[in-house]
Design an enzyme around this catalytic site. Structure first.
Site, PDB file in Angstrom:
ATOM      1  N   HIS A   1      -2.370  -5.534   5.327  1.00 14.35           N
ATOM      2  CA  HIS A   1      -1.517  -5.354   4.141  1.00 14.35           C
ATOM      3  C   HIS A   1      -2.285  -4.504   3.119  1.00 14.35           C
ATOM      4  O   HIS A   1      -3.498  -4.634   2.972  1.00 14.35           O
ATOM      5  CB  HIS A   1      -1.154  -6.721   3.559  1.00 14.35           C
ATOM      6  CG  HIS A   1      -0.092  -6.624   2.516  1.00 14.35           C
ATOM      7  ND1 HIS A   1      -0.358  -6.243   1.217  1.00 14.35           N
ATOM      8  CD2 HIS A   1       1.246  -6.815   2.577  1.00 14.35           C
ATOM      9  CE1 HIS A   1       0.776  -6.220   0.528  1.00 14.35           C
ATOM     10  NE2 HIS A   1       1.770  -6.555   1.335  1.00 14.35           N
TER      11      HIS A   1
ATOM     12  N   GLU B   1       5.041   0.362   4.794  1.00 14.20           N
ATOM     13  CA  GLU B   1       5.108  -0.059   3.397  1.00 14.20           C
ATOM     14  C   GLU B   1       4.426   0.986   2.517  1.00 14.20           C
ATOM     15  O   GLU B   1       3.184   0.965   2.382  1.00 14.20           O
ATOM     16  CB  GLU B   1       4.388  -1.397   3.203  1.00 14.20           C
ATOM     17  CG  GLU B   1       4.961  -2.532   4.019  1.00 14.20           C
ATOM     18  CD  GLU B   1       4.671  -3.881   3.364  1.00 14.20           C
ATOM     19  OE1 GLU B   1       5.631  -4.599   3.080  1.00 14.20           O
ATOM     20  OE2 GLU B   1       3.496  -4.189   3.121  1.00 14.20           O
TER      21      GLU B   1
HETATM   22  C1  PEP Z   1       4.831  -6.776   0.403  1.00 15.72           C
HETATM   23  O1  PEP Z   1       3.971  -7.269  -0.309  1.00 15.72           O
HETATM   24  O2  PEP Z   1       4.660  -6.686   1.619  1.00 15.72           O
HETATM   25  C2  PEP Z   1       6.053  -6.297  -0.233  1.00 15.72           C
HETATM   26  C3  PEP Z   1       6.866  -5.552   0.455  1.00 15.72           C
HETATM   27  O3  PEP Z   1       6.244  -6.670  -1.553  1.00 15.72           O
HETATM   28  P1  PEP Z   1       7.558  -6.368  -2.427  1.00 15.72           P
HETATM   29  O4  PEP Z   1       8.748  -6.726  -1.584  1.00 15.72           O
HETATM   30  O5  PEP Z   1       7.408  -7.228  -3.620  1.00 15.72           O
HETATM   31  O6  PEP Z   1       7.540  -4.910  -2.748  1.00 15.72           O
END
Ligand code: PEP
Length: 251
Positions: free
Chosen positions: A97, A169
């Protein structure tokens, strides 16, 4: 090719065991109704895993951790091993992450070792990749995700890659309320799928400010198989609505 969607709740460093019990009580009935359409996983802090395990007993709602250590056991103060997570019945574990990379120095080499340890325990890694804001502005998104994918997953066989979960992400979209454009996320994920053998069959999620209001737009994209959700997973009713909206698009 049919890839079953997955919505995974990354609770980060939130919720005590009591709060966890109350969440699952509110979440479980609605989530069980959605399970025919989609996989769902709750990824709480380590201290809540046993509570989640007991509260979800008798359902096929999954659960898992947000990190692990690659050695089975030993003098590694503060660490929790993949083997220990396996003993608790975890099905999933987040690896790499961006908060672990940025705040705790996790490297692609560590990511690759954690993945190997998890696969040995039969736990599905949810491997996070994504570019920073500077990389995004510099047009380096594809280069960055290619590097993370090849350094983190390059040591695996195609068949192993096909069975794991990747979460794209964009770091600038996490927790900011500024989600990526769904078309753009779809294109980046399409690129990730081409980086290494097996990734075309793997489930690839979008993460970064996914909400009940935008989940359907992301999940309507052919390359996106669901979401890794932070903030919007912390309230049971809000997360259920997000899963319902997203899963509807894939039905
Ligand atoms: C995450 O921490 O993996 C994430 C996607 O957070 P958020 O949905 O708050 O952007």
């Amino acid at each position: 090719m049919t890839r079953r969607p997955l919505f995974a709740a990354n609770w980060k460093c939130f919720k005590t065991p009591d709060e966890t019990r109350a969440y699952i009580d509110a979440f479980r009935p609605g989530a069980e109704e959605l399970i025919p359409k989609t996989d769902i996983a709750i990824l709480p802090p380590f201290i809540d895993l046993e509570t989640v395990r007991l509260a979800l007993d008798g359902t096929t709602i999954g659960y898992g951790a947000q990190d692990c250590y690659w050695e089975q056991q030993g003098a590694f103060t503060g660490e929790v091993s993949a083997a220990m997570l396996g003993a608790l019945g975890c099905e999933y574990c987040i690896v790499g992450h961006s908060e672990r990379r940025r705040l705790f120095g996790e490297t692609d080499e560590m990511v690759s070792k954690k993945i190997t340890a998890l696969l040995a325990e039969g736990i599905t890694p949810i491997v996070c990749v994504g570019e920073t804001l500077d990389e995004y502005k510099g047009g380096l998104t594809l280069q960055r995700v290619m590097q993370q994918v090849s350094d983190g997953l390059g040591h695996l066989e195609d068949g192993e890659r096909a069975n794991l979960v990747v979460a794209y992400e964009p770091v600038w979209a996490i927790g900011t309320g500024l989600a990526d454009d769904p078309d753009s996320a779809n294109r980046t994920i399409g690129y990730i799928r081409q980086c290494l053998g097996g990734l075309d069959e793997a489930r690839v999620l979008y993460g970064g400010s996914m909400k009940a209001e935008n989940a359907a737009q992301f999940c309507a994209q052919p390359n996106i198989d669901g979401g890794l959700v932070g903030s919007a997973s912390l309230d049971a009713v809000t997360f259920l609505k997000l899963v319902e909206n997203g899963a509807e698009m894939r039905a």
